[in-house]
Design an enzyme around this catalytic site. Sequence first.
Site, PDB file in Angstrom:
ATOM      1  N   HIS A   1       0.838  -1.043  -0.099  1.00  0.00           N
ATOM      2  CA  HIS A   1      -0.098   0.146   0.005  1.00  0.00           C
ATOM      3  C   HIS A   1       0.771   1.247   0.011  1.00  0.00           C
ATOM      4  O   HIS A   1       1.758   1.238   0.883  1.00  0.00           O
ATOM      5  CB  HIS A   1      -0.750  -0.075   1.125  1.00  0.00           C
TER       6      HIS A   1
ATOM      7  N   ASP B   1       7.352   7.344 -20.761  1.00  0.00           N
ATOM      8  CA  ASP B   1       7.622   7.347 -22.257  1.00  0.00           C
ATOM      9  C   ASP B   1       9.023   6.808 -22.293  1.00  0.00           C
ATOM     10  O   ASP B   1       9.895   6.775 -21.470  1.00  0.00           O
ATOM     11  CB  ASP B   1       7.119   8.668 -23.023  1.00  0.00           C
TER      12      ASP B   1
ATOM     13  N   HIS C   1       7.431  19.171 -14.205  1.00  0.00           N
ATOM     14  CA  HIS C   1       8.074  18.149 -14.433  1.00  0.00           C
ATOM     15  C   HIS C   1       9.660  17.491 -13.808  1.00  0.00           C
ATOM     16  O   HIS C   1       9.868  16.399 -13.574  1.00  0.00           O
ATOM     17  CB  HIS C   1       8.483  18.107 -16.133  1.00  0.00           C
TER      18      HIS C   1
ATOM     19  N   ASN D   1       3.947  10.171 -18.997  1.00  0.00           N
ATOM     20  CA  ASN D   1       4.700   9.447 -17.781  1.00  0.00           C
ATOM     21  C   ASN D   1       3.542   9.897 -16.548  1.00  0.00           C
ATOM     22  O   ASN D   1       2.890  10.738 -16.172  1.00  0.00           O
ATOM     23  CB  ASN D   1       5.703  10.366 -17.118  1.00  0.00           C
TER      24      ASN D   1
END
Length: 135
Positions: A20, A28, A102, A126
């Site tokens: 968990h 990508d 990013h 992604n």
Amino acid sequence: MKRTRLLNSELSYEISRIGHTASITLCDAGLPIPSGVKRIDLAIEEGYPTFLRTLDAILSELKVEEIVIASEIHDHNQMLFEQMMKLFEAHRMAPKITEVSHVEFKQRTQASEAIVRTGECTPYANVILKSGVVF
């Protein structure tokens, strides 16, 4: 032979062993993969396998309670984001969505149990998948 959809033994094993809130990153072909994180490289050629097809197969075995994406996806690949969300819906999942830059996304991949590289060659394809529980 396995009767379930996901046939890649390495990927199936990683899904079966995470607990968990542990995470697996699906990416990508261009995302840098940090050293020290297990790499499951499925990329065969540009565009194959696709990010969405791979995600669909993963969701057949993994319960996801949260996803982390780069916020830039909305400016550069909104269609992929929408298709990704439809896949979660098709698998009866409504994960919490966390958006980060990013740069921060790439840093967060270091905490993944594994990073699964596809042949996808579209921007920001992604996602970090955080495991949920099935009960």
